[in-house]
Scaffold this motif. Structure first.
Motif, PDB file in Angstrom:
ATOM      1  N   SER A  14       0.812  -1.207   0.000  1.00  0.00           N
ATOM      2  CA  SER A  14       0.000   0.000   0.000  1.00  0.00           C
ATOM      3  C   SER A  14       0.853   1.268   0.000  1.00  0.00           C
ATOM      4  CB  SER A  14      -0.943   0.009   1.212  1.00  0.00           C
ATOM      5  OG  SER A  14      -0.190   0.003   2.406  1.00  0.00           O
ATOM      6  N   SER A  15       2.150   1.118   0.309  1.00  0.00           N
ATOM      7  CA  SER A  15       3.015   2.295   0.381  1.00  0.00           C
ATOM      8  C   SER A  15       4.477   1.873   0.307  1.00  0.00           C
ATOM      9  CB  SER A  15       2.776   3.042   1.696  1.00  0.00           C
ATOM     10  OG  SER A  15       3.206   2.225   2.784  1.00  0.00           O
ATOM     11  N   VAL A  16       5.348   2.850   0.129  1.00  0.00           N
ATOM     12  CA  VAL A  16       6.789   2.597   0.158  1.00  0.00           C
ATOM     13  C   VAL A  16       7.198   2.155   1.564  1.00  0.00           C
ATOM     14  CG1 VAL A  16       9.068   3.645  -0.144  1.00  0.00           C
ATOM     15  CG2 VAL A  16       7.231   4.209  -1.737  1.00  0.00           C
ATOM     16  N   ASP A  17       6.579   2.748   2.573  1.00  0.00           N
ATOM     17  CA  ASP A  17       6.859   2.343   3.965  1.00  0.00           C
ATOM     18  C   ASP A  17       6.592   0.855   4.180  1.00  0.00           C
ATOM     19  OD1 ASP A  17       7.926   4.484   5.293  1.00  0.00           O
ATOM     20  OD2 ASP A  17       6.204   4.770   6.625  1.00  0.00           O
ATOM     21  N   GLU A  18       5.550   0.355   3.552  1.00  0.00           N
ATOM     22  CA  GLU A  18       5.232  -1.061   3.697  1.00  0.00           C
ATOM     23  C   GLU A  18       6.318  -1.941   3.063  1.00  0.00           C
ATOM     24  OE1 GLU A  18       1.655  -4.014   2.475  1.00  0.00           O
ATOM     25  OE2 GLU A  18       1.037  -2.020   3.167  1.00  0.00           O
ATOM     26  N   VAL A  19       6.917  -1.470   1.986  1.00  0.00           N
ATOM     27  CA  VAL A  19       8.037  -2.199   1.369  1.00  0.00           C
ATOM     28  C   VAL A  19       9.208  -2.216   2.352  1.00  0.00           C
ATOM     29  CG1 VAL A  19       9.679  -2.275  -0.556  1.00  0.00           C
ATOM     30  CG2 VAL A  19       7.308  -1.568  -0.967  1.00  0.00           C
ATOM     31  N   PHE A  20       9.489  -1.075   2.970  1.00  0.00           N
ATOM     32  CA  PHE A  20      10.536  -0.960   3.993  1.00  0.00           C
ATOM     33  C   PHE A  20      10.311  -1.972   5.112  1.00  0.00           C
ATOM     34  CE2 PHE A  20      11.586   1.203   8.084  1.00  0.00           C
ATOM     35  CZ  PHE A  20      12.971   1.268   7.948  1.00  0.00           C
ATOM     36  N   GLN A  21       9.095  -2.028   5.623  1.00  0.00           N
ATOM     37  CA  GLN A  21       8.761  -2.971   6.694  1.00  0.00           C
ATOM     38  C   GLN A  21       8.909  -4.414   6.233  1.00  0.00           C
ATOM     39  OE1 GLN A  21       4.833  -1.774   7.884  1.00  0.00           O
ATOM     40  NE2 GLN A  21       5.548   0.150   8.761  1.00  0.00           N
TER      41      GLN A  21
END
Length: 176
Positions: free
Chosen positions: A51-58
């Protein structure tokens, strides 16, 4: 055999994570458009997975912990040197990824390492030493965060030897 769509999802997740690391390495601004271009996928494909770039990071951090989980053996007893060698030996092989993840968001990296690390160490611990395991997890993860912040300047073997010596000195003394 894995169903086709599960295999396809893993492959797409892999390419998105790879693109995430590549963007960080090349100092390309991270947003969904650049991430999709780097991964060679469309935005709709991206949103089917994240859903977001942050989710890829996580997801990248979760993937590192999943890999770590598969490298460790069950503890038969609490041997600080064995644990330190396994823990820091693994993370030494992931310095590149940790540096890049820290470049994205150092504070979130620290928080997620701690959160995921404590839950992993609690899973690994014997019920008799539950509180001590959580306590020592904080120490190991704090030291890992320090090592990352210091850009891994201390060689891993030196870190392990010094940590074990200091720990043995503390616990062998009567602290009053």
């Amino acid at each position: 055999m894995e169903p086709y769509f599960a295999t396809l999802k893993k492959q797409t997740d892999f390419y998105i994570a790879k693109a995430f690391y590549e963007c960080l390495e090349q100092n390309i601004p991270l947003n969904i458009t650049t991430l999709c271009a780097q991964a060679g996928i469309g935005r709709r494909t991206f949103y089917r997975h994240f859903s977001s770039v942050d989710e890829v990071f996580q997801c990248c951090i979760a993937s590192l912990f999943s890999e770590y989980r598969h490298t460790i053996r069950p503890l038969k007893n609490y041997n600080i040197e064995q644990i330190a060698k396994e823990f820091f030996g693994f993370w030494e092989t992931k310095k590149r990824e940790l540096r890049l993840l820290g470049r994205y968001d150092e504070a979130k990296l620290s928080a997620l390492l701690f959160e995921d690390g404590v839950s992993l160490i609690k899973e690994r611990s014997d019920d008799r030493f539950h509180l001590f395991s959580v306590y020592s997890a904080g120490g190991f993860l704090g030291l890992l965060n320090w090592w990352i912040a210091e850009d891994f300047h201390m060689p891993v073997q030196e870190l392990i030897v010094q940590f074990v010596q200091e720990t043995e000195n503390i616990f062998s003394k009567d602290i009053s």
